[in-house]
Write an enzyme that holds these catalytic residues in place. Structure first.
Site, PDB file in Angstrom:
ATOM      1  N   HIS B 377     -10.395 -37.314 -39.058  1.00  0.00           N
ATOM      2  CA  HIS B 377     -10.503 -37.598 -40.490  1.00  0.00           C
ATOM      3  C   HIS B 377     -10.838 -36.352 -41.302  1.00  0.00           C
ATOM      4  CE1 HIS B 377     -10.543 -40.010 -43.965  1.00  0.00           C
ATOM      5  NE2 HIS B 377     -11.083 -41.115 -43.483  1.00  0.00           N
ATOM      6  N   ASP B 381      -6.389 -38.013 -44.511  1.00  0.00           N
ATOM      7  CA  ASP B 381      -6.964 -39.351 -44.681  1.00  0.00           C
ATOM      8  C   ASP B 381      -6.047 -40.419 -44.080  1.00  0.00           C
ATOM      9  OD1 ASP B 381      -9.101 -38.198 -46.094  1.00  0.00           O
ATOM     10  OD2 ASP B 381      -7.798 -38.073 -47.873  1.00  0.00           O
TER      11      ASP B 381
END
Lengths: 325, 405, 333
Positions: B377, B381
């Site tokens: 992450h 995203d």
């Protein structure tokens, strides 16, 4: 508790043993009437008389030989060699005879004797009256080697040395004779072979002997207050037997060892300790072992030079700082 | 002449001596096999560098030493002292150029950390607890790891990682990790603590792929000697999808995302439950399914025969894991560092699905499988990853696979 | 002195003869064992010098102390120490006096008052003085007898010990066995005075005593006098006893640095044992008595040789014992 100087503690320690055991006798040059060239034996002749406190000619071999002969035949002599440098004059009897006789005779003899001697620098006496020779003694199998740093330890270790059935070389540090400290009254014995932890820290273990002990303590205070380094300081007190248990426990915890030695560099006592730690505690080490010693030189006489070559508080602080992360 | 531990691949820092084929005193001839060395994931045969007498063996079998360590000495007929001095000893090498050593560290190692110079205490702790030192923040001089750093790292680990020892009882069998297990373990722990993993899955209909596979089934095997599986199709589709979503094929370096131009596709190969390796198909973007299938098959064979070179194992930019043959539904894979995403291809099985047709919805039987991607992450995203997966799904379902052969 | 010698009892004379003979036979055997490589290392024999050890051995009280040198097999034996223990020590066997830990140069048997054989020239003179000081301090009337060679008179410890003993009036008897050679060099070549010990006595206010060390009666009488003086608290004595070693300095040294005629003279005309045998016969002692002693001595030496030869080597573990009084060799806690 009495407040005594290091030199007064010598006399107190000898007196304690002379009182306790009639087989204890004390001989040396200028030790009786004169009270010792360092005034460390004042009052003993008066209390114990010339049979037990006896002046000798300037004959180091005779003094040490006599002590050995007496120790082999039931007495517990304390012999003084005025300056430890003079041990070289009678080294045959110490290294070849006293140290080896029990072994060579398969244990037929005990050798309960103590050789006291004034050791070390700081008095500007030059190369033949200032040496720290504890490492000579340590190198001979069969000799126990003690060097107290405080008046209390002088009395306590002297008592233990006199009561020990083996020969003990007892190094009194000249530069400490004037220092004062609390000394327990009454029977005070500090066992041989027990190092003393003077200060607990997490970052480094500083191991010192005799006159280097107060310097190591002072260095540890500076390291703490000015550099945020927390040091354990250990007074070895006894080189033989060597208290590796206490020292190792600390080095294991801190991972770092610094020795502070007044003896010249090569084969100083710290070299042996370093090799033991390198061999047995290698996997606990966080950095190289560092030895702070007098350089490998005969000692100069002039005060400026003598001060410059002995391990100083500043040198200890710098060495520890270089080692610590 | 000194025989040194060779650098077996760019990211390999140490090796374990597996076997000496010669003993001290033996006469040795250039290019004979002298010893076997095992590195993190590969065994390598080291040849005799120069004919002569093997005078000394300095590192015994079973010992692990750093790259550059002198393993043995061979005295040759033309071995002169001058030659000796030319041979830079590892000590002088590290003394002279500490900065070079640091520069030569793999990119994954935290910057400024002098990884070669761990203290004995730290080395012991790392070995005892099977840690990866590069994951621990050093607070010592120049970022060096101190024992306290390792201890506080151990303290900060999740409780369950620390209670393993106390949960054992006397009847339990204790299996020491072998080299590959330790490397895997360290790598996985490092990955999990480095990358915040997010798992996303998508279902794909493999009807289009199957049509081609069924059509080729017999001829392919006869022609090529191995079966045509789903894997090269997925691999191909992944490369195509990365073309549109290049950040999937990247790594994190500090505050930068390094987007790689080439797709070096790693895929996990199980070694009969005795370990896991991930050989790499280089420049996979240039391969169609057929070529991809061949490359994969070659690497699997090398892996199973323990013949992979260290370079076959390094440099991957994206990884495929393929537990599907075991019938798994979906798997949450752990990212192969320093990559930022990994895809698990699970079982492709016939399922009833709603099929939309011109005459309305009907139930059809279709080969369907779940594709599960874990991504870092930090790198991007969920939407980016999801869009990538969606593109992958559509490539698998809709492209004309006949063009690939 | 002469009266005393004339009046020696017969059994004392026989003791002296037996004692010298035991020394002679044991050392001759030690030499043979050395040549057979059964005695290793080194071995310094006192062959030819037996009268001094024997004379003192017979004269000393059982609790007196003997301090001798590396040439000390005889001085040890004459105090009643087992011959097996001595030969065993020379051979490095478990039955050795010190179980092989000391060797030929360090024979010691405290229970017999043999306080050690010292192998560094001069060291044991001050040590003997120390034992004497201890006896004086404890008031036991024990005397320390310290044997040493002519070479020792030139080392510092000799002078320190003499001065010290005189100043403290210690019960110690210093016995210089002047065998005319330090090791290989004639003592006269390296010494300022003709009689290396006797001529130095004056420096310490002592009587100059120079005796024939090969006449056991003379040695015995001199010993008795010096021991008595010491026991009475009158202080130390320094005795120089002239003698000669039949063999070289050590091991298989043939002693070629000495003139053949000189060696022959000492062996043939001044051998302490054959001369004493002749004297005993002259004094009317039955030859049978002497032959009995000789036979017994031969048997004793054979038995000791056999016992020592049959003794195993010591267990090597004892190499690690008895550095310290607790029996260990540990230097760390």
């Amino acid at each position: 508790m009495a407040q005594l100087s290091y030199r007064e503690a010598v006399a107190a320690g000898i007196a304690q043993e002379l009182r306790r055991d009639s087989n204890v006798v004390f001989i040396g040059e200028d030790i009786a009437s004169a009270g010792g060239v360092f005034k460390a034996t004042v009052g003993l002749l008066e209390e114990f008389g010339p049979k037990r406190v006896r002046d000798c000619p300037i004959s180091e071999q005779a003094i040490i030989g006599a002590a050995m002969g007496a120790a082999m035949t039931g007495l517990r002599p304390i012999a003084e060699i005025m300056f430890s440098d003079f041990l070289a004059v009678c080294w045959d009897i110490i290294a070849n005879q006293i140290a080896k006789t029990r072994y060579m005779t398969n244990g037929q003899f005990s050798m309960p004797l103590v050789i006291r001697t004034a050791n070390g620098a700081g008095s500007r006496f030059g190369a033949q009256h200032s040496q720290s020779v504890e490492n000579w003694a340590m190198a001979i199998p069969g000799l126990k080697v003690v060097a107290p740093s405080t008046p209390a330890d002088v009395k306590g270790l002297l008592a233990a040395a006199v009561r020990d059935p083996d020969p003990v070389l007892f190094f009194e540090q000249k530069s400490l004779y004037g220092t004062k400290g609390e000394v327990p009254e009454g029977d005070h014995v500090v066992p041989l072979g027990k190092a003393k932890v003077l200060r607990q820290g997490d970052d480094v273990t500083i191991v010192a002997l005799a006159a280097m002990v107060p310097r190591a303590v002072k260095a540890a205070e500076t390291l703490h207050s000015e550099h945020g380094i927390s040091a354990t300081v250990i007074d070895v007190r006894s080189l033989v037997p060597l208290d590796t248990t206490t020292i190792f426990e600390s080095v294991s915890a801190t991972g770092r060892l610094v020795t502070v030695e007044e003896n010249p560099r090569l084969c100083g006592w710290g070299a042996e300790l370093s090799s033991l730690v390198a061999e047995e505690l290698f996997w606990d080490l966080e950095g190289p072992i560092v030895r702070v010693t007098t350089p490998h030189i005969p000692l100069p006489a002039a005060d400026s030079m003598e001060d410059a070559v002995l391990p100083s508080v500043e040198r200890i602080v710098d060495s520890v700082r270089r080692l610590a992360d | 002449m000194k025989v040194l531990m060779p650098q077996l691949g760019e990211t390999v820092n140490e090796g374990t001596i597996d076997t000496w084929h010669k003993k001290a005193g033996d006469e040795v001839t250039k290019d004979e096999i002298l010893l076997d060395v095992e590195t993190e994931k590969v065994a390598v045969e080291i040849p005799v560098p120069v004919s002569g007498i093997l005078t000394r063996i300095l590192v015994e079998a079973g010992e692990t030493v750093d790259v550059g360590t002198v393993l043995a000495e061979i005295s040759g007929p033309d071995d002169s002292p001058e030659d000796e001095s030319d041979q830079q000893s590892p000590e002088t090498a590290s003394d002279v150029t500490q900065t070079e050593t640091v520069a030569a560290q793999p990119a994954a190692a935290p910057a400024g950390k002098d990884g070669e110079r761990l203290s004995p205490a730290v080395r012991r702790l790392i070995a005892e607890h099977d840690l990866d030192g590069s994951l621990i923040q050093g607070t010592g001089r120049n970022g060096r790891l101190t024992r306290r750093d390792v201890l506080s790292y151990l303290e900060s680990r999740p409780a369950d990682a620390r209670v393993v020892e106390s949960a054992t009882d006397a009847k339990d069998e204790r299996l020491p990790f072998n080299r590959i297990r330790r490397a895997t373990a360290a790598h996985m722990v490092r990955s999990k603590s480095t990358s915040p993993h997010v798992l996303q899955t998508i279902e794909a209909d493999f009807s289009a792929v199957d049509r081609l596979r069924l059509q080729k089934r017999n001829s392919w095997k006869e022609e090529h000697g191995f079966s045509l599986t789903y894997l090269p199709f997925v691999a191909r589709a992944v490369c195509q999808a990365i073309g549109e979503f290049p950040r999937i094929n990247a790594s994190v370096d500090g505050d930068n995302l390094v987007v790689h131009s080439a797709i070096n596709l790693a895929f996990a190969v199980d070694l009969n439950f005795e370990g896991l390796v991930a050989p790499v198909v280089r420049d996979a973007q240039e391969l169609k399914v057929s070529a991809m299938a061949h490359r994969i098959n070659d690497l699997v064979k090398l892996a199973r025969n323990n013949k992979l070179s260290a370079d076959d194992l390094s440099g991957g930019t994206y990884t495929l894991s393929n537990p599907g043959p075991f019938g798994t539904f979906f798997t949450a894979p752990i990212i192969n560092q320093p990559q930022v995403a990994i895809l698990s291809i699970d079982a492709i099985a016939k399922r009833p699905v709603v099929v939309e047709g011109p005459e309305g919805d009907s139930i059809g039987i279709r080969p369907v499988g779940v594709l599960a991607q874990s991504f870092d992450h930090r790198a991007f995203d969920g939407a980016y990853s999801a869009a990538f997966l969606n593109r992958l799904k559509s490539l698998l379902e809709r492209q004309d696979w006949t063009l690939e052969f | 002195m002469n009266d005393k010698i004339q009046n020696l009892k017969q059994d004392t004379r026989l003791k002296l003869y037996r004692s010298m003979l035991e020394c002679r036979q044991m050392e001759q055997r030690a030499y043979d064992l050395f040549m057979q490589n059964l005695v290793k290392g080194t071995s310094h024999l006192g062959l030819g010098q037996e009268a001094i050890a024997a004379g003192f051995g017979v004269a000393m009280r059982a609790d007196d102390y003997t301090f001798c040198t590396y040439r000390g097999h005889n001085h040890t034996l004459v105090r009643g120490v087992s011959m097996t223990g001595i030969l065993g020590e020379l051979m490095g066997r478990d039955c050795g006096l010190m179980r092989g830990k000391g060797g030929s140069m360090h024979l010691t048997s405290v229970e017999h008052g043999v306080m050690g054989s010292y192998a560094i020239i001069g060291a044991h003179l001050p040590i003997a003085a120390g034992a004497a000081w201890s006896a004086q301090y404890r008031g036991t009337e024990q005397v320390a007898v310290c044997f040493f060679g002519d070479g020792t008179t030139n080392i510092g410890a000799f002078h320190e010990a003499l001065n010290f003993s005189v100043v403290w009036s210690l019960p110690v008897v210093f016995v210089c066995e002047n065998n005319l050679y330090m090791e290989y060099t004639p003592i006269g070549d390296v010494t300022a005075v003709a009689n290396p010990a006797a001529d130095r006595a004056a420096a310490y206010g002592l009587e100059s005593i120079l005796i024939d060390g090969n006449d056991v009666d003379v040695v015995y009488a001199t010993a008795c006098k010096a021991l008595e003086r010491a026991r009475k608290g009158e202080g130390p004595s320094l005795i120089e006893a002239l003698t000669y070693r039949h063999h070289g300095h050590s091991r298989a040294d043939p002693g070629k640095y000495r003139p053949d005629e000189e060696v022959a003279m000492w062996k043939e005309q001044r051998d302490p044992i054959s001369n004493y045998r002749a004297r005993l016969l002259e004094l009317g002692i039955a030859e049978a008595d002497l032959v009995a002693i000789e036979t017994e001595t031969d048997e004793l030496v054979d038995r000791a040789t056999e016992e020592a030869s049959n003794s195993p080597p010591p267990p090597v573990e004892i190499a690690m014992t008895d550095v310290w009084a607790d029996g260990s060799s540990s230097w760390r806690n």
